[in-house]
Design an enzyme around this catalytic site. Structure first.
Site, PDB file in Angstrom:
ATOM      1  N   HIS A 303      17.598  59.812  -9.559  1.00  0.00           N
ATOM      2  CA  HIS A 303      18.271  58.340 -10.845  1.00  0.00           C
ATOM      3  C   HIS A 303      19.152  59.500 -11.467  1.00  0.00           C
ATOM      4  O   HIS A 303      18.891  60.749 -11.169  1.00  0.00           O
ATOM      5  CB  HIS A 303      17.467  57.888 -11.688  1.00  0.00           C
ATOM      6  CG  HIS A 303      17.810  57.433 -12.146  1.00  0.00           C
ATOM      7  ND1 HIS A 303      18.526  57.882 -13.456  1.00  0.00           N
ATOM      8  CD2 HIS A 303      17.803  55.808 -12.756  1.00  0.00           C
ATOM      9  CE1 HIS A 303      19.457  56.417 -13.875  1.00  0.00           C
ATOM     10  NE2 HIS A 303      18.620  55.110 -13.594  1.00  0.00           N
ATOM     11  N   ASP A 351      16.023  50.623  -8.280  1.00  0.00           N
ATOM     12  CA  ASP A 351      16.791  50.025  -7.379  1.00  0.00           C
ATOM     13  C   ASP A 351      15.641  49.819  -6.173  1.00  0.00           C
ATOM     14  O   ASP A 351      15.926  48.468  -5.064  1.00  0.00           O
ATOM     15  CB  ASP A 351      18.024  50.906  -6.297  1.00  0.00           C
ATOM     16  CG  ASP A 351      19.388  51.004  -7.510  1.00  0.00           C
ATOM     17  OD1 ASP A 351      19.490  49.889  -7.936  1.00  0.00           O
ATOM     18  OD2 ASP A 351      20.026  51.876  -7.915  1.00  0.00           O
TER      19      ASP A 351
END
Length: 406
Positions: A303, A351
């Site tokens: 991330h 995700d």
């Protein structure tokens, strides 16, 4: 050039107030720089008195003057909505998001972010239902659910004669109408509405119409809560820019849904779905990830803000065993995570967690993106409510690098 200050110290260390004056920002923004890792306090700092080395402050100041053309632009906005800690914590208005996902409904969290009462259930009036029925008849049956959401928002906005009302209560009503309309359109106008947004969304993304088990309904609600907002993501910034220009709430949401549909933002889970599909085939999880490591792009891991774990992914992955309809799907997820660890990949992000949740619950392809989009409408509206009191405060300047003007 060494920074000097009329109130500076001979030690070359500056207080938070002095740093704020040097950078031309508020003290709260200095704290934001620290939380995002852009500015590091000196080792001599105490709990009550943060000190910063002159070299550190000059580095940040130089970066603001000459931003790298290849790096991300840093935009810092004061907000009362979401606190994102790069060490792996997330809060909405001071409330831990994981606790909210465990114990509060999506509608409750919408009320929290909108600074108002929860809107539950979100219902459409007869005219709006007729409008969504007519719209459904015109759209291709094969259209992806996530692609229908902005269509519903645009049509509802065009039909709202009060869309120019920027009062908070009017904006909240418009937001509830957008969510109800989007859920109505993607679930099918003839479907029996559930008592909550999460249950209605379940029927939109589960093809067989089977009623969710309690654990599955809770997981869907948790996913919506976790994805409702995430500080200043690209979709949020786009929505705030639109709100700053006093676009109506429908156009603000549409502005945010543009980048949200990008393959590097809300649509990133589509690539993760591809990984999981390959991992569950004869090729196996390691091969599915290894070929992407070679290509240099591995969706679902790492991330840009979190230094390590993504707390949202961690929470969703904890729920998988309780919601899975297929033991083999669980084994595929476990194998993929093991392969990622063996390849030295960073921890999974939201995700991956969202795509994994959809995978084990046998939701339709693209469902993770649909869940993300519905959830984030709440956050886009929350940022619009916070931004409306300001007027056109976004006017960045560009550094011209083209041919010399004649």
């Amino acid at each position: 050039m060494l920074i000097t200050s009329t109130q500076g110290s001979s030690s070359g260390l500056f207080s938070t107030a002095e740093v704020a004056r040097r950078l031309g920002v508020k003290p709260q923004t200095v704290y934001a720089y620290v939380s995002r890792g852009l500015l590091r306090p000196d080792a001599s700092s105490t709990h009550r008195n943060s000190l910063f080395a002159a070299e550190e402050v000059e580095r940040v100041a130089a970066r603001a003057r000459n931003p790298s053309r290849s790096g991300a632009l840093e935009v810092v906005i004061e907000t009362h909505l979401t606190a994102l800690d790069p060490d792996g914590r997330l809060h909405y208005r001071g409330r831990d998001v994981i606790e909210l996902a465990r114990f509060r409904s999506f509608e409750d969290v919408a009320g929290l972010l909108w600074d108002g009462d929860p809107f539950a259930p979100w219902e459409l009036g007869a005219e709006d239902r007729e409008l969504m029925n007519g719209l459904a008849a015109l759209l291709p049956a094969a259209a992806a659910a996530a692609d229908l959401i902005p269509v519903a928002v645009a049509v509802l906005g065009a039909a709202d004669e009060q869309r120019g009302d920027r009062r908070p209560e009017a904006v909240r009503r418009a937001a509830a109408r957008m969510l109800a309309g989007a859920l109505e359109l993607i679930a099918g106008c003839d479907a029996t509405p559930g008592p909550s947004a999460s249950e209605r969304l379940w029927y939109a993304v589960r093809a067989d119409g089977k009623r969710p088990r309690p654990a599955q309904a809770a997981a869907m609600n948790a996913a919506l809560v976790l994805l409702a907002d995430h500080e200043l993501a690209s979709s949020t910034l786009a929505a705030r820019v639109a709100a700053s220009a006093w676009a109506d709430p429908y156009r603000v949401v549409l502005a945010g849904l543009g980048p949200l549909g990008g393959s590097l933002h809300g649509g990133a889970s589509l690539a993760v779905e591809g990984v999981l599909a390959e991992a569950g085939s004869s090729g196996g999880a390691f091969a599915a990830l290894d070929q992407r490591v070679v290509a240099g792009v591995v969706p679902g891991f790492g991330h840009r803000v979190y230094r390590g774990r993504d707390p949202r992914a961690e929470h969703l992955l904890e729920r998988l065993r309780a919601v899975a309809d297929d033991e083999q799907a669980l084994l595929t997820i476990e194998a993929t995570l093991e392969a990622a660890a063996s390849l030295g990949l960073p921890p999974p992000n939201v995700d991956f967690g969202l795509a994994a949740l959809a995978y084990v619950m046998r939701l339709q392809p693209g469902s993770a993106s649909t869940i993300f989009t519905i959830a984030r409408i709440v956050g886009l509206v929350a940022h619009a409510l916070e931004e409306y009191p300001y007027r056109l405060r976004f006017r960045p300047r560009a550094t011209y690098a083209g041919p010399a003007p004649r």
